[in-house]
Enzyme design. Structure first.
Site, mmCIF file in Angstrom:
data_model
loop_
_atom_site.group_PDB
_atom_site.id
_atom_site.type_symbol
_atom_site.label_atom_id
_atom_site.label_comp_id
_atom_site.label_asym_id
_atom_site.label_seq_id
_atom_site.Cartn_x
_atom_site.Cartn_y
_atom_site.Cartn_z
ATOM 1 N N CYS A 154 0.824 -1.212 0.000
ATOM 2 C CA CYS A 154 0.000 0.000 0.000
ATOM 3 C C CYS A 154 0.858 1.263 0.000
ATOM 4 O O CYS A 154 0.692 2.134 -0.873
ATOM 5 C CB CYS A 154 -0.960 -0.020 1.186
ATOM 6 S SG CYS A 154 -0.183 -0.336 2.789
ATOM 7 N N TYR A 155 1.778 1.380 0.949
ATOM 8 C CA TYR A 155 2.656 2.549 0.948
ATOM 9 C C TYR A 155 3.468 2.652 -0.349
ATOM 10 O O TYR A 155 3.569 3.736 -0.939
ATOM 11 C CB TYR A 155 3.611 2.506 2.143
ATOM 12 C CG TYR A 155 3.020 2.836 3.485
ATOM 13 C CD1 TYR A 155 2.355 4.037 3.709
ATOM 14 C CD2 TYR A 155 3.162 1.956 4.561
ATOM 15 C CE1 TYR A 155 1.838 4.344 4.964
ATOM 16 C CE2 TYR A 155 2.648 2.251 5.816
ATOM 17 C CZ TYR A 155 1.991 3.448 6.013
ATOM 18 O OH TYR A 155 1.481 3.749 7.260
#
Length: 346
Positions: A154-155
């Site tokens: 996600c990051y």
């Protein structure tokens, strides 16, 4: 449910990303969830684990048996944690299934880097560096024919999307990149932990894993793979009191030949718009992105501003959708020749 639809198996079904996959598949015109597995909740309906699905999804949880699943489904989405996931992916792939893996087990190009950062012995080391990274904006051709796709972190999604085109074009310095990211609590998973209890997170923002977060090498590795140039990145994640969303603020230095910072920012915005002009999920915008603008969708919003001698990039995504399950559905669509945004709230 249509007999001609793609049949999807969900492996590891009790977490938030699994719920998000099930939610998205409910409205997918060409794919159906037909199998869901869980070791601890075998025999229970998926809707008992995720009450949001009550009356809409009647799949019963079953144990993981790759040969049995391969007879019932065309593709498996593996939502297990690192280490455990690779072993299951191996079993599913050897049973003839195509697999989208949500863990970090196949994202990195180096076995040494993986074992250093994750601290586990990889059960299928010969596939490290061989599995396609699941970002269709850059790897669509490879995804179409892949047997296994490594779904992005996600990051990293919020950092790679803006950084890779700028590094590839030579518009920013590569040895001084700062990525400051804020995430909703769902990014920490569904298992109860002290640090994610309501009284610990409400009305508080905290940095964590400073200098040690496992997504730092993923950001650097993928930007280098896409752009062909190594980068040095300082990455610091923060936990914020919201359910979902990621906002990454990225500080970069324009290359010396770029003229004024304002000129450099205009060049960056122009390049990003050109890069993503044909990509349905990525939007380069004039306003400053915010998590609320992309919540529950597969959208990415990116913008750039001048600030002193630096350019400041702001990128917003939903950590559960474009940062996980939405990206997996997008990858599945590409793998099987379906419309890329099918089943995604656009």
């Amino acid at each position: 449910m249509s007999s001609s639809n793609l049949r999807v198996a969900l492996v590891g079904s009790t977490g938030y990303t699994a719920l998000e996959v099930a939610r998205l598949l409910l409205t997918h015109p060409g794919a159906d969830l037909v199998v869901a597995t869980s070791r601890q909740d075998e025999g229970k309906p998926l809707s008992e684990i995720h009450p949001m699905l009550a009356g809409r999804c009647d799949v019963t949880l079953q144990p993981l048996d790759a040969d049995v699943i391969a007879k019932s489904a065309d593709v498996a989405m593996c939502c297990l944690p690192h280490g455990a996931s690779a072993e299951s992916v191996k079993q599913l792939a050897e049973a003839g299934m195509r697999v989208i893996d949500f863990s970090a087990d196949f994202r990195l190009s180096s076995l040494e880097t993986y074992q250093h950062w994750y601290g586990v012995k990889h059960p299928w080391p010969e596939r490290i560096g061989d599995v396609v990274y699941g970002m269709p904006e850059f790897f669509a051709d490879e995804i179409r024919s892949a047997d296994i796709v490594a779904n992005p972190g996600c990051y990293p999604t919020s950092a790679i999307m803006p950084l890779a085109p700028l590094v590839k074009a030579g518009l920013i310095e590569t040895d001084d990149i700062i990525v400051d990211s804020k995430s909703g609590v769902s990014g920490a998973g569904r298992s109860p932990k002290l640090g994610t209890l309501y009284c610990e997170t409400n009305e508080s923002i905290s940095a964590y894993a400073v200098g040690t977060h496992r997504h730092a090498p993923e950001i650097a590795d993928l930007v280098e793979r896409i752009a062909g140039a190594p980068i040095e990145v300082m990455f610091t994640p923060h936990l914020t009191p919201m359910d979902r969303g990621i906002l990454s603020t990225i500080y970069v230095k324009p290359v010396g030949k770029a003229g004024s910072v304002e000129d450099a920012v205009r060049a960056m915005m122009s390049l990003l718009r050109d890069t993503y002009s044909d990509q349905p999920c990525v939007h380069v915008v004039d306003h400053l992105p915010a998590t609320k603008y992309v919540a529950g969708t597969n959208h990415v919003q990116i913008s750039v501003r001048p600030s002193g001698k630096r350019a400041v990039i702001v990128c917003a995504i939903d950590n559960l959708t474009k940062g996980a399950s939405g990206a997996a559905v997008q990858n599945m669509n590409v793998m099987f020749g379906l419309p890329e945004t099918a089943g995604l709230l656009m």
